[in-house]
Design an enzyme around this catalytic site. Structure first.
Site, PDB file in Angstrom:
ATOM      1  CG  ASP A   1      -5.457  -4.406   9.828  1.00 10.86           C
ATOM      2  OD1 ASP A   1      -5.806  -3.696   9.452  1.00 10.86           O
ATOM      3  OD2 ASP A   1      -3.587  -4.362  10.046  1.00 10.86           O
TER       4      ASP A   1
ATOM      5  CD  GLU B   1      -0.534  -7.339  14.477  1.00 11.35           C
ATOM      6  OE1 GLU B   1       0.084  -6.944  14.326  1.00 11.35           O
ATOM      7  OE2 GLU B   1      -1.629  -8.690  13.602  1.00 11.35           O
TER       8      GLU B   1
ATOM      9  N   GLY C   1       0.641  -4.070   2.966  1.00 14.08           N
ATOM     10  CA  GLY C   1      -0.812  -3.547   3.101  1.00 14.08           C
ATOM     11  C   GLY C   1      -1.709  -4.556   2.572  1.00 14.08           C
TER      12      GLY C   1
ATOM     13  CB  SER D   1      -3.712  -7.028   6.663  1.00 19.53           C
ATOM     14  OG  SER D   1      -4.604  -5.668   7.625  1.00 19.53           O
ATOM     15  CB  SER D   2       0.377 -10.605   5.565  1.00 18.80           C
ATOM     16  OG  SER D   2       0.951 -10.568   6.276  1.00 18.80           O
ATOM     17  CB  SER D   3       0.581  -9.249  11.019  1.00 18.22           C
ATOM     18  OG  SER D   3       0.682  -8.226  11.123  1.00 18.22           O
TER      19      SER D   3
ATOM     20  CB  THR E   1     -11.595   5.914  11.056  1.00 19.41           C
ATOM     21  OG1 THR E   1     -11.255   5.407   9.882  1.00 19.41           O
ATOM     22  CG2 THR E   1     -11.411   7.158  10.193  1.00 19.41           C
ATOM     23  CG  ASP E   2      -8.072   1.196  13.434  1.00 20.48           C
ATOM     24  OD1 ASP E   2      -7.482   1.989  13.165  1.00 20.48           O
ATOM     25  OD2 ASP E   2      -7.788   0.276  13.246  1.00 20.48           O
TER      26      ASP E   2
ATOM     27  CE1 TYR F   1      -1.334   2.454  12.025  1.00 20.32           C
ATOM     28  CE2 TYR F   1      -1.015   2.700  13.841  1.00 20.32           C
ATOM     29  CZ  TYR F   1      -2.427   2.096  13.444  1.00 20.32           C
ATOM     30  OH  TYR F   1      -3.531   2.099  13.402  1.00 20.32           O
TER      31      TYR F   1
END
Ligand code: GLA
Length: 392
Positions: free
Chosen positions: A178, A166, A130, A132-134, A39-40, A227
């Site tokens: 994230d 990103e 999933g 969100s380490s990045s 949704t973001d 994605y």
């Protein structure tokens, strides 16, 4: 590894490599997505939370124009001159996240920094889960380097520049979820985001409740095409609805109701219609979920999480066998209130709303069923919503 241990390791590695203490150290956590999926970037709503694991980024200015980056977990060192800062397309691609963030801290003109920097970073978020380490790396970088160079930005501007890194340097067409969750997280609370107005509020979870993240062993990589193709379908659908709906002001799927989708879906291809209904339904579920949380109705909130997963499974098709098996196993356990995939999908983790007193029983039951189906074991960890990013 505990956060304190990660911090100690990062600071010790900095001293070993560069001598002395880092000028600044920042910490940024990963996140779980609780309700509201994809949704973001449709300018909608999400419930998420920052987790108690993250990345520490320790940095000092350099005397010259050199940038030296040490990735502790990978045991790799990347060096580049300030004048040659660019995305790293092969090999040490992690450097793109750091350098991209640095680039956007200086509005796309990294040479304006004048001097380089030296940094060591490390973290305890499992990769590909999933969580969100990045984003946690981007945000820790932005905070630490912002402090090193004396650049002041508000929290939302910081989240946006990390997202830009990103999107443009790391090749991941993600939304803002994230980065915003990592920055706006609060202990014991969820982050409720409205991505049209970039409004982020903390909503208390109450006592006696926790999340359990169950990491499948299925692959999760958002830089692959799935994605991006989902995002494209949502944008195509929004354009279509902007044309057929007479009410005006339609720019994103946030502006389309379920009733309008039912009436007008016939003009979309079957696949685009299926993709579009997911964020539309998710927005409605987040709004309902907020009302239920206010009343303390965690069972009702959990039921919406199950609905969310069904929508992923049937409409958005961003689930997979492993995630479905975890959710199906969770449904049979009374101490689990709700479960759904968390984040981009196509692998990664499920997020369960649980009674923490029954955590061991829940983990054992899910592990048993997962193992019987797939032969290997998922990783189950209890997560308490935690504070967001900060300088240490
Ligand atoms: C990933 C992206 C986010 C968001 C979620 C799905 O985590 O990075 O921006 O789109 O997927 O809700």
């Amino acid at each position: 590894m505990l956060n304190q241990e990660v911090y100690d390791k990062v600071v010790a590695a900095f001293a070993a490599k560069f001598g002395g203490k880092p000028a600044k150290v920042a910490y940024a956590p990963g996140r779980i997505e609780v309700l509201g999926n994809h949704t973001d970037y449709n300018e909608g709503y999400v419930f998420s939370a920052a987790i108690d694991k993250g990345t520490f980024f320790a940095a000092s200015p350099a005397d010259d124009g050199k940038i030296t980056l040490v990735a502790l977990n990978m045991d790799e060192t990347y060096e580049v001159e300030l004048s040659a800062v660019a995305p790293v397309k092969s090999g040490m691609t992690w450097a793109s996240y750091v350098l991209g963030t640095f680039n956007w801290l200086f509005d796309g003109n990294p040479a304006a920094a004048g001097k380089g920097f030296k940094a060591v970073f490390g973290g305890n978020i499992p990769l590909g889960a999933g969580l969100s380490s990045s984003a946690s790396l981007d945000v820790a970088t932005a905070l630490a380097l912002g402090a090193v160079y004396g650049i002041e930005k508000d929290k939302t501007a910081l989240a946006k520049l990390c997202q830009k890194a990103e999107n443009t340097w790391a090749g991941c067409p993600c939304g803002l979820l994230d980065q915003a969750s990592s920055i706006y997280g609060k202990a014991g609370a969820l982050v409720k985001s409205d991505f049209r107005y970039c409004k982020f509020e903390n909503v208390s979870m109450g006592e006696g409740i926790a999340f359990m993240m169950v990491k499948s062993n299925a692959k999760h990589a958002l830089v692959d095409g799935a994605y991006a193709s989902r995002r494209q379908a949502c944008e195509d659908a929004a354009k279509y609805f902007a044309g057929v709906l007479k009410k005006g002001g339609v720019t994103h799927l946030r502006d389309v109701t379920m009733a309008e989708w039912v009436l007008y879906r016939g003009g979309l291809s079957e696949t685009t219609a299926k993709r579009a209904v997911h964020p539309i339904g998710e927005d409605e579920r987040v709004i309902q979920g907020a009302a239920l949380l206010e009343k303390g109705d965690l069972k009702g909130f959990g039921a919406l999480m199950y609905d969310s997963h069904e929508s992923s499974r049937n409409w958005f098709e961003n689930s997979c066998e492993e995630l479905d098996a975890i959710v199906d196993a969770a449904k049979a356990i009374p101490e689990v209130y709700g479960a759904r995939l968390s984040g981009g999908g196509f692998g990664g983790s499920c997020c369960l709303l649980v009674d923490p007193a029954a955590a061991d029983k829940i983990a054992a039951q899910i592990t048993k069923e997962y193992k019987a189906k797939f032969g290997d074991e998922p990783v189950c960890s209890v997560i308490q919503p935690s504070d967001g990013a900060h300088l240490v």
